[in-house]
Design a protein around this motif. Structure first.
Motif, short mmCIF file in Angstrom:
data_model
loop_
_atom_site.label_atom_id
_atom_site.label_comp_id
_atom_site.label_asym_id
_atom_site.label_seq_id
_atom_site.Cartn_x
_atom_site.Cartn_y
_atom_site.Cartn_z
N PHE A 141 -4.57 -36.94 0.00
CA PHE A 141 -4.56 -35.90 1.24
C PHE A 141 -4.81 -34.53 0.72
O PHE A 141 -4.13 -34.06 -0.18
N SER A 142 -5.74 -33.76 1.38
CA SER A 142 -5.86 -32.31 1.04
C SER A 142 -5.17 -31.65 1.94
O SER A 142 -4.85 -30.10 1.48
N GLU A 143 -4.64 -31.98 2.92
CA GLU A 143 -3.95 -31.06 3.81
C GLU A 143 -2.85 -31.95 4.46
O GLU A 143 -2.83 -33.03 4.68
N THR A 144 -1.59 -31.22 5.15
CA THR A 144 -0.36 -31.91 5.37
C THR A 144 -0.19 -31.32 6.84
O THR A 144 -0.49 -30.02 7.08
N THR A 173 -3.11 -37.28 -4.97
CA THR A 173 -4.32 -36.33 -4.17
C THR A 173 -5.18 -37.04 -3.07
O THR A 173 -6.25 -36.67 -2.76
#
Length: 184
Positions: free
Chosen positions: A151-154, A149
Motif C-alpha cells: 500500500f502507498s497510503e494509510t 510496499t
C-alpha cells in the motif's frame, strides 16, 4: 547463502547473526543452558535467569503471544533485540504487544517478528512498530520483502504515522459559504 540465516531488517534482506532459543520438550526456563553468542531467549528464561544473563552484553528476549511486555518495563534499553512470537499467522496478539512496546513502554531498538510470519502480514506489522522480520523458512524471503510496499497510503494512525489520512489531507479549494460539510 541459505535463506534460514536471512531476515528482513528495515527494508533490506540481511544476514541474521542472532539465534532464537526455544525450549525443547521437558526443558525448564530456570535450568536450561543458554549458549554463548547472540541469543534471543524466551521471556520466562530471562525472568528466571536474570541475575546470570544480565552480565552478558548480547542478549535479546522474545515474548510469546500470551505474555505481557510490561514484564520488561525498565529493562528494555539493555536488549539489542526484542522479538514477538507469532505461533500461527491467525494469532494477532503480537500486533498489540508490538504497539505497546513502542508507544507505552518506549522501546526504540530492533523489534522483530518471529514464528509464522508471512508476506501478507509485513505491512501491518510495520505499522505497529516492527522493523525486523524472520519470515517462515519454507517461503521466499525475497518475495516476502514485497509485502512491505503493498500500500502507498494509510488511512488510520499508528506507530509509523501519527496522523490519520483525514488530518493529513489538505484541500486546495476553500468553501465560500463557510459550510463545514463542504467536499464530503
Amino acid at each position: 547463502m541459505p535463506e534460514q540465516n536471512l531476515i528482513i531488517k528495515g527494508r533490506e534482506i540481511v544476514e541474521d547473526d542472532w539465534q532464537v532459543l526455544r525450549l525443547a520438550e521437558g526443558e525448564d526456563a530456570e535450568t536450561v543452558a543458554v549458549p554463548a553468542g547472540k541469543i534471543i531467549v524466551p521471556l520466562q528464561v530471562w525472568l528466571s535467569q536474570r541475575a546470570t544473563l544480565a552480565a552478558r552484553a548480547e542478549i535479546g528476549v522474545w515474548i510469546a503471544s500470551d505474555e505481557r511486555p510490561e514484564a520488561l518495563k525498565g529493562e528494555l534499553d539493555r536488549f539489542g533485540v526484542v522479538a514477538v512470537d507469532f505461533p500461527k499467522f491467525t494469532d494477532g496478539r503480537g500486533y498489540s504487544i508490538a504497539y505497546n512496546l513502542r508507544t507505552r513502554l518506549g522501546y526504540k531498538g530492533e523489534l522483530r517478528a518471529i514464528g509464522d510470519v508471512l508476506r501478507d502480514q509485513l505491512f501491518s506489522m510495520h505499522r505497529v512498530g516492527f522493523n525486523a522480520y524472520a519470515t517462515r523458512p519454507d517461503r521466499s524471503i525475497h518475495d516476502a520483502l514485497k509485502g512491505l510496499t503493498v500500500f502507498s497510503e494509510t488511512y488510520q494512525a499508528s506507530v509509523d504515522e501519527q496522523q490519520p489520512l483525514f488530518r493529513r489531507h489538505h484541500r486546495e479549494a476553500q468553501p465560500a459559504s463557510g459550510d463545514a460539510g463542504y467536499g464530503i
